[in-house]
Design a protein around this motif. Structure first.
Motif, PDB file in Angstrom:
ATOM      1  N   LEU A 273       0.701  -1.096   0.342  1.00  0.00           N
ATOM      2  CA  LEU A 273       0.122  -0.119  -0.068  1.00  0.00           C
ATOM      3  C   LEU A 273       0.704   1.578   0.027  1.00  0.00           C
ATOM      4  O   LEU A 273       0.045   2.565  -0.426  1.00  0.00           O
ATOM      5  CB  LEU A 273      -0.844   0.061   1.491  1.00  0.00           C
ATOM      6  N   ALA A 274       2.076   0.952   0.871  1.00  0.00           N
ATOM      7  CA  ALA A 274       3.033   2.193   0.669  1.00  0.00           C
ATOM      8  C   ALA A 274       4.611   2.171   0.532  1.00  0.00           C
ATOM      9  O   ALA A 274       5.026   3.667  -0.350  1.00  0.00           O
ATOM     10  CB  ALA A 274       3.268   2.851   1.999  1.00  0.00           C
ATOM     11  N   ARG A 275       4.578   1.385  -0.983  1.00  0.00           N
ATOM     12  CA  ARG A 275       5.854   0.972  -1.011  1.00  0.00           C
ATOM     13  C   ARG A 275       6.463   1.966  -1.833  1.00  0.00           C
ATOM     14  O   ARG A 275       7.401   2.670  -2.585  1.00  0.00           O
ATOM     15  CB  ARG A 275       5.909  -0.447  -1.679  1.00  0.00           C
ATOM     16  N   HIS A 276       5.109   2.379  -3.007  1.00  0.00           N
ATOM     17  CA  HIS A 276       5.624   3.469  -3.932  1.00  0.00           C
ATOM     18  C   HIS A 276       5.906   5.036  -3.742  1.00  0.00           C
ATOM     19  O   HIS A 276       6.570   5.579  -4.517  1.00  0.00           O
ATOM     20  CB  HIS A 276       4.656   3.568  -4.743  1.00  0.00           C
ATOM     21  N   ARG A 277       5.769   5.045  -1.820  1.00  0.00           N
ATOM     22  CA  ARG A 277       5.513   6.286  -1.468  1.00  0.00           C
ATOM     23  C   ARG A 277       7.188   6.259  -0.660  1.00  0.00           C
ATOM     24  O   ARG A 277       8.187   7.968  -0.876  1.00  0.00           O
ATOM     25  CB  ARG A 277       5.310   6.576  -0.023  1.00  0.00           C
ATOM     26  N   PHE A 278       7.807   5.301  -1.239  1.00  0.00           N
ATOM     27  CA  PHE A 278      10.027   5.623  -0.857  1.00  0.00           C
ATOM     28  C   PHE A 278      10.977   5.931  -1.916  1.00  0.00           C
ATOM     29  O   PHE A 278      12.150   5.635  -1.689  1.00  0.00           O
ATOM     30  CB  PHE A 278       9.536   4.081   0.191  1.00  0.00           C
ATOM     31  N   ALA A 279      10.660   5.334  -3.220  1.00  0.00           N
ATOM     32  CA  ALA A 279      11.622   5.683  -4.265  1.00  0.00           C
ATOM     33  C   ALA A 279      12.191   6.358  -3.828  1.00  0.00           C
ATOM     34  O   ALA A 279      12.359   7.737  -3.266  1.00  0.00           O
ATOM     35  CB  ALA A 279      10.318   6.203  -5.490  1.00  0.00           C
ATOM     36  N   GLY A 280      14.032   6.153  -4.422  1.00  0.00           N
ATOM     37  CA  GLY A 280      14.456   6.900  -4.240  1.00  0.00           C
ATOM     38  C   GLY A 280      15.316   6.161  -2.777  1.00  0.00           C
ATOM     39  O   GLY A 280      17.333   6.479  -2.567  1.00  0.00           O
ATOM     40  N   VAL A 281      15.065   5.323  -1.956  1.00  0.00           N
ATOM     41  CA  VAL A 281      15.734   4.789  -0.997  1.00  0.00           C
ATOM     42  C   VAL A 281      17.054   4.370  -1.019  1.00  0.00           C
ATOM     43  O   VAL A 281      17.924   3.957  -0.416  1.00  0.00           O
ATOM     44  CB  VAL A 281      14.936   4.153  -0.083  1.00  0.00           C
ATOM     45  N   GLU A 282      16.558   3.323  -2.324  1.00  0.00           N
ATOM     46  CA  GLU A 282      18.032   2.646  -2.681  1.00  0.00           C
ATOM     47  C   GLU A 282      19.003   3.409  -3.009  1.00  0.00           C
ATOM     48  O   GLU A 282      19.757   2.585  -3.418  1.00  0.00           O
ATOM     49  CB  GLU A 282      17.400   1.731  -4.248  1.00  0.00           C
TER      50      GLU A 282
END
Length: 457
Positions: A273-282
């Motif tokens: 439900l929320a994974r897409h919000r964290f783009a860039g953490v990688e």
């Protein structure tokens, strides 16, 4: 003098058997209880009156000591794993994690060096590797479990400073600088004070998100003095996630260490439900996430993960003659990766819980909190007199009651706790008081939250 007195505390005897049985019986009852009250703090004078002195030359015995704890000290502590504990960031350890925490203590385990704790360090590292993979970090990423996000952030920023020293021959300022959002966690400012460096807070817009333009301006202003840019993956007050992807793109133009403070919110990345919000953490060079928050481990545990663990080791390995047998090897010793030497293997309860239940169960539990936050936000929007301060991104819901001042929120909060209905302390944003639900406990229900809202009418 009794010849055995010096060893009484360590012997296996009838006394120690009874003591252990008392403690295990209490632990069993507490762990399996379904009606543990919220409880509440009391005054020091009242605790002195009820308990009296407990420390003396002869001791009061384990039965009396445990009774004082169970009936006097424990009820004077708010129950952080209660489903209606909705303040700060709650704790909601799984039954497996709680039970295994007893095993960790009973096993006399040391988790500072591979020489002394290879087995438990292997288990902890399996968890850290799994988390690193979930966050998109490359193979070889790793780190250590430390006490909490404050120590994790400080350790990462010290490593960032050492990395900057190694790559910079000249400084554009007399002092090192950390760039972060004006809404970054208080531990960033605390770390800067401990390190004697400056903070360059970037003012955000109404949504509270740190974005690339503000970071770019700070990087251009402070140049080589910047040791790190800190992006937040879920602020404590709102659960707001910075625009990490746009900040990470700046690494193509500027040389800086990207640290992601995900103490509370980064666990949300495990939910679809929320994974897409964290783009860039990688793209992070380091990050932290606290299992004692939204990964359902007991206090206290923060996972500190480095993209390149050698940077952590270079910054934190302690040197001493008596440590040569540890530091002159390539063994993975957790004490080399953070500001610590002696350490408890605090990642083991999370390992046992993950191994017992599986990652999918964690994903569903985290998703429950996100879904519940959305549901109660809709209910708040529907109610006259209530107003959302921001739409929830994760599982923190912040709202206002029309016409209420801080004193009104304080009275409401105290009444909730007096009635043992809920623990919801007031918060504030930009000088305006508000109410706030921090939802992490899978046992919290929509009806629980509606019941609390009803008390505001």
């Amino acid at each position: 003098m009794n010849d055995d007195r010096h060893s009484r505390m360590h012997q296996v005897s009838d006394e120690s058997r009874n003591l252990v049985n008392l403690v295990l019986d209490y632990s069993r009852r507490r762990t399996l209880a379904v009606d543990t009250p919220l409880d509440r703090p009391t005054t020091e004078a009242e605790l002195n009156r009820l308990a009296g002195p407990t420390i003396g030359e002869e001791g009061i015995g384990s039965a009396r000591a445990l009774a004082i704890f169970e009936h006097i000290f424990a009820p004077a502590c708010i129950t952080t794993d209660h489903p209606k504990y909705l303040s700060f960031i709650p704790s909601a350890p799984t039954k497996a994690a709680i039970a295994f925490d007893l095993v960790v203590s009973a096993s006399a385990l040391y988790g500072g060096s591979w020489l002394e704790g290879a087995g438990v360090i292997h288990a902890e590292n399996e968890v850290l590797t799994w988390l690193a993979g979930e966050f998109g970090l490359p193979a070889g990423a790793g780190g250590v479990f430390v006490q909490g996000g404050t120590i994790g952030n400080l350790s990462a920023l010290v490593a960032a400073r050492e990395a900057r020293k190694a790559t910079t021959t000249a400084r554009s300022s007399d002092r090192w600088v950390i760039v972060c959002s004006a809404e970054a966690h208080s531990s960033i400012a605390s770390a800067a004070e401990v390190m004697d460096v400056d903070v360059a807070p970037v003012v955000t817009g109404e949504d509270g998100r740190l974005r690339a333009p503000g970071v770019r301006a700070a990087l251009e202003e402070h140049g080589d003095a910047v040791i790190a840019v800190v992006a937040t993956a879920g602020t404590t007050n709102f659960g707001t996630i910075d625009d990490i992807a746009s900040i990470a793109e700046l690494k193509e133009e500027f040389d800086f260490w990207l640290h992601v403070d995900g103490a509370y919110g980064l666990a949300g990345m495990l939910s679809p439900l929320a994974r897409h919000r964290f783009a860039g953490v990688e793209a992070a060079d380091s990050l932290v996430v606290d299992p004692h928050k939204w990964l359902f481990a007991p206090f206290d545990a923060c996972a500190l993960i480095y993209r390149d663990p050698t940077s952590g080791r270079r910054a934190h390995t302690q040197r001493a003659e008596y440590l040569d047998t540890l530091t002159e090897t390539d063994d993975w010793s957790p004490s080399d990766y953070a500001i610590q030497l002696t350490r408890r293997p605090r990642g083991l309860p999370l390992w046992f819980s993950l191994a017992s239940y599986g990652a999918q169960t964690y994903r569903e539990a985290i998703s429950h909190s996100i879904e519940l936050a959305r549901e109660i936000a809709s209910e708040i929007r529907r109610r006259p007199g209530l107003r959302l301060v921001r739409e929830p991104e994760l599982s923190v819901v912040v709202f206002e009651r029309d016409g209420w001042e801080r004193a009104d929120y304080d009275r409401w909060s105290e009444r909730l706790l007096d009635d043992q209905r809920a623990f919801v302390v007031p918060s504030s944003h930009r000088g305006r008081p508000n109410a706030r639900f921090a939802i992490v406990n899978p046992l919290t229900t929509f009806d629980d939250l509606v019941d609390i809202l009803d008390t505001m009418e």
